[in-house]
Write an enzyme that holds these catalytic residues in place. Sequence first.
Site, PDB file in Angstrom:
ATOM      1  N   LYS A 189      38.134  38.013  44.525  1.00  0.00           N
ATOM      2  CA  LYS A 189      36.789  38.493  44.377  1.00  0.00           C
ATOM      3  C   LYS A 189      36.018  38.699  43.008  1.00  0.00           C
ATOM      4  CE  LYS A 189      35.379  42.961  44.362  1.00  0.00           C
ATOM      5  NZ  LYS A 189      33.989  42.610  43.554  1.00  0.00           N
ATOM      6  N   GLU A 264      45.566  44.856  35.160  1.00  0.00           N
ATOM      7  CA  GLU A 264      45.451  44.741  33.806  1.00  0.00           C
ATOM      8  C   GLU A 264      44.073  45.728  33.641  1.00  0.00           C
ATOM      9  OE1 GLU A 264      47.043  42.810  31.881  1.00  0.00           O
ATOM     10  OE2 GLU A 264      48.086  41.663  33.361  1.00  0.00           O
ATOM     11  N   CYS A 298      38.666  44.596  27.157  1.00  0.00           N
ATOM     12  CA  CYS A 298      39.796  45.398  27.163  1.00  0.00           C
ATOM     13  C   CYS A 298      40.715  45.471  25.963  1.00  0.00           C
ATOM     14  CB  CYS A 298      40.628  45.132  28.714  1.00  0.00           C
ATOM     15  SG  CYS A 298      41.249  43.461  28.385  1.00  0.00           S
ATOM     16  N   GLU A 398      37.586  54.768  26.577  1.00  0.00           N
ATOM     17  CA  GLU A 398      37.046  53.404  26.371  1.00  0.00           C
ATOM     18  C   GLU A 398      35.571  53.245  26.689  1.00  0.00           C
ATOM     19  OE1 GLU A 398      38.265  50.691  29.532  1.00  0.00           O
ATOM     20  OE2 GLU A 398      38.823  49.212  27.935  1.00  0.00           O
TER      21      GLU A 398
HETATM   22  P1  NAD Z   1      35.720  48.317  37.640  1.00  0.00           P
HETATM   23  O1  NAD Z   1      37.310  48.955  37.845  1.00  0.00           O
HETATM   24  O2  NAD Z   1      34.750  48.840  38.042  1.00  0.00           O
HETATM   25  O3  NAD Z   1      35.762  46.842  38.601  1.00  0.00           O
HETATM   26  C1  NAD Z   1      36.848  45.782  38.343  1.00  0.00           C
HETATM   27  C2  NAD Z   1      36.620  45.066  39.623  1.00  0.00           C
HETATM   28  O4  NAD Z   1      37.118  46.058  40.887  1.00  0.00           O
HETATM   29  C3  NAD Z   1      35.501  44.476  40.286  1.00  0.00           C
HETATM   30  O5  NAD Z   1      35.326  43.211  40.787  1.00  0.00           O
HETATM   31  C4  NAD Z   1      34.867  45.775  41.284  1.00  0.00           C
HETATM   32  O6  NAD Z   1      33.947  45.181  42.176  1.00  0.00           O
HETATM   33  C5  NAD Z   1      36.302  45.987  41.669  1.00  0.00           C
HETATM   34  N1  NAD Z   1      36.325  47.252  42.552  1.00  0.00           N
HETATM   35  C6  NAD Z   1      35.872  48.506  42.180  1.00  0.00           C
HETATM   36  N2  NAD Z   1      36.034  49.357  43.285  1.00  0.00           N
HETATM   37  C7  NAD Z   1      36.828  48.879  43.961  1.00  0.00           C
HETATM   38  C8  NAD Z   1      37.741  49.445  44.760  1.00  0.00           C
HETATM   39  N3  NAD Z   1      37.780  50.535  45.513  1.00  0.00           N
HETATM   40  N4  NAD Z   1      38.991  48.609  45.290  1.00  0.00           N
HETATM   41  C9  NAD Z   1      39.173  47.316  44.874  1.00  0.00           C
HETATM   42  N5  NAD Z   1      38.345  46.765  44.054  1.00  0.00           N
HETATM   43  C10 NAD Z   1      37.260  47.286  43.622  1.00  0.00           C
HETATM   44  O7  NAD Z   1      35.729  47.629  36.200  1.00  0.00           O
HETATM   45  P2  NAD Z   1      34.568  46.842  35.366  1.00  0.00           P
HETATM   46  O8  NAD Z   1      33.584  47.941  35.034  1.00  0.00           O
HETATM   47  O9  NAD Z   1      34.264  45.780  36.365  1.00  0.00           O
HETATM   48  O10 NAD Z   1      35.425  46.283  34.151  1.00  0.00           O
HETATM   49  C11 NAD Z   1      35.616  47.043  32.929  1.00  0.00           C
HETATM   50  C12 NAD Z   1      36.923  47.590  32.978  1.00  0.00           C
HETATM   51  O11 NAD Z   1      37.938  46.714  33.314  1.00  0.00           O
HETATM   52  C13 NAD Z   1      37.307  48.028  31.811  1.00  0.00           C
HETATM   53  O12 NAD Z   1      37.884  49.648  31.887  1.00  0.00           O
HETATM   54  C14 NAD Z   1      38.173  47.258  31.153  1.00  0.00           C
HETATM   55  O13 NAD Z   1      38.975  47.688  29.948  1.00  0.00           O
HETATM   56  C15 NAD Z   1      39.166  46.520  32.344  1.00  0.00           C
HETATM   57  N6  NAD Z   1      39.389  45.431  31.729  1.00  0.00           N
HETATM   58  C16 NAD Z   1      40.868  45.378  31.408  1.00  0.00           C
HETATM   59  C17 NAD Z   1      41.340  43.939  31.160  1.00  0.00           C
HETATM   60  C18 NAD Z   1      42.719  43.672  31.324  1.00  0.00           C
HETATM   61  O14 NAD Z   1      43.240  42.549  31.216  1.00  0.00           O
HETATM   62  N7  NAD Z   1      43.712  44.779  30.648  1.00  0.00           N
HETATM   63  C19 NAD Z   1      40.377  42.989  31.035  1.00  0.00           C
HETATM   64  C20 NAD Z   1      39.054  43.109  31.291  1.00  0.00           C
HETATM   65  C21 NAD Z   1      38.652  44.267  31.562  1.00  0.00           C
END
Ligand code: NAD
Length: 504
Positions: A189, A264, A298, A398
């Site tokens: 997804k 992650e 991130c 963050e």
């Molecule tokens: P998010 O957690 O809102 O969403 C990430 C993904 O999860 C999206 O595809 C979203 O649709 C899905 N999602 C949302 N709610 C869900 C649920 N209840 N169950 C399952 N899936 C769900 O994050 P974002 O705003 O898309 O991305 C930014 C965040 O991602 C930041 O906190 C960043 O640090 C983190 N990030 C981490 C890494 C890493 O490798 N550690 C890399 C990139 C981004």
Amino acid sequence: MDGMSASNDPTAWKPASLRSKLFIDGQWVDGADGGTIDVINPHDGSVIAAIAEATAADVDRAVEAARKAFPAWSAMAAMDRGRLLLKLADRIEEEQAELGRLEALNTGHPFRDTQILDVPRTAVTYRYFGGMADKFEGSVIPVEAGFLNYLAREPVGVVGQIVPWNFPLMFTSWKMAPALAAGNCIVIKPSEITPLSTLRIAEMMQEVGIPDGVVNVVPGYGHTAGARIAEHPEIAKVAFTGSTATGRTVVKASAGNLKKLQLELGGKGANIVFGDALIPAAVGGSAFAIWHNQGQACIAGSRLMLHESIADAFMEKFVGLTESIRLGNPLDPATEMGPLTSKVHRQRVLDYCAVAREEGGEIVTGGTAPDDPALAAGCYVRPTVVRAKPGDRVCQEEVFGPFVSVMTFRDDAEALEIANGTDYGLGSGLWTADLKRAHKFAGALHAGMVWINSYKRVNPGSPFGGVGRSGYGREMGFEAMREYTHPKSVWVNVDAQIPPYYPR
Ligand code: NAD
């Protein structure tokens, strides 16, 4: 595919064709509810495409397709699986410009960056794991005489992969390449905000001959499609990249069938510049650490820590460089910083500028949207440099945008205390000429990755991931292959007398 032929203006580029449906069992299909999601161009707010919305029922269909495909895919000779990934890597390189433009259009990444980072790194990831497929070996374990004990690595089965919007091309490759090399089938997804490059990669996978059902793409919302992946009883493992808050939800949802998890999550990277650092290199590296992809990374070096002896000289150069960064349409090859990926996120970053002011932080530069009327309809924020204190929210939470919190320190002990003073533990960097200090900090930093006299290096061979609230598990390298396999210990009696356990 490439709409550039119609016009010589790179910013007028439009994809000649777009995949906008779900990809399930090798077919492009509508969602069960017939809903759609508008995908927005963050440069001007226009709608690029209305894509089919995957619901929980579509995830179920995708899992069924993956389950069906699994026996043949996992039984295929590893070298043949690898060959398909190698072909995919070649296809991605052939389409480098087109893929880069698509990513720029949807995410706001400057096209320039996509050509030196996103697309080449995506290709090398598929190539690395294509080569890995038949080299990831089990082992023979020296046990008691008369027995052969060997460890085989078996694919876990159907894996669910959930990715965020910040690096869709790269992050989907980090997840899909090792999973496929190890013989798993996938339900992925992408973020509902940035699904376009994932759908294009799925199309390329089909073109190079990856069998139907092996990879299924279900763009949908997190609380519906994402939640179904996290809880699905037939998904053996979930690899999730996203925020720490959503990561917690995924952990809870995964409990039903005790899924294997890989998380992650967020970060608040410390980037420490010591008094003996080579300043020009540290300034350039620190700028890349935070400004690349508008800080939406991130691993961004979002806490810039300067030794007090060099702080003024460093800041003069760093702020000067920051103010010279060219903001603009990401499709323009001259653009160095594009818009944030969504309006909601832009507001979040601007809200943090307000938080910084309330906390008594000094906004040295930035802190607002740019004045340029050509950018007014987009999600732009000027790169923002704030002097703040270690306990401030802007040094703890963050921001995930073009926003760096600058702190100074007196000595090594204080530097370490500040650097380790957050809940996160993803990536950290340090700049110093002192080898002893470098190694001491490499060991002492609470982080999954440490860069010495550089920042934000990644390579498909080098494990990527965090500790603490930044998650667990690793992408890339042999570690990723371990994440996508179960070890199976097999005992063979080659020459042992079975002792009479119950002598009669
Ligand atoms: P998010 O957690 O809102 O969403 C990430 C993904 O999860 C999206 O595809 C979203 O649709 C899905 N999602 C949302 N709610 C869900 C649920 N209840 N169950 C399952 N899936 C769900 O994050 P974002 O705003 O898309 O991305 C930014 C965040 O991602 C930041 O906190 C960043 O640090 C983190 N990030 C981490 C890494 C890493 O490798 N550690 C890399 C990139 C981004």
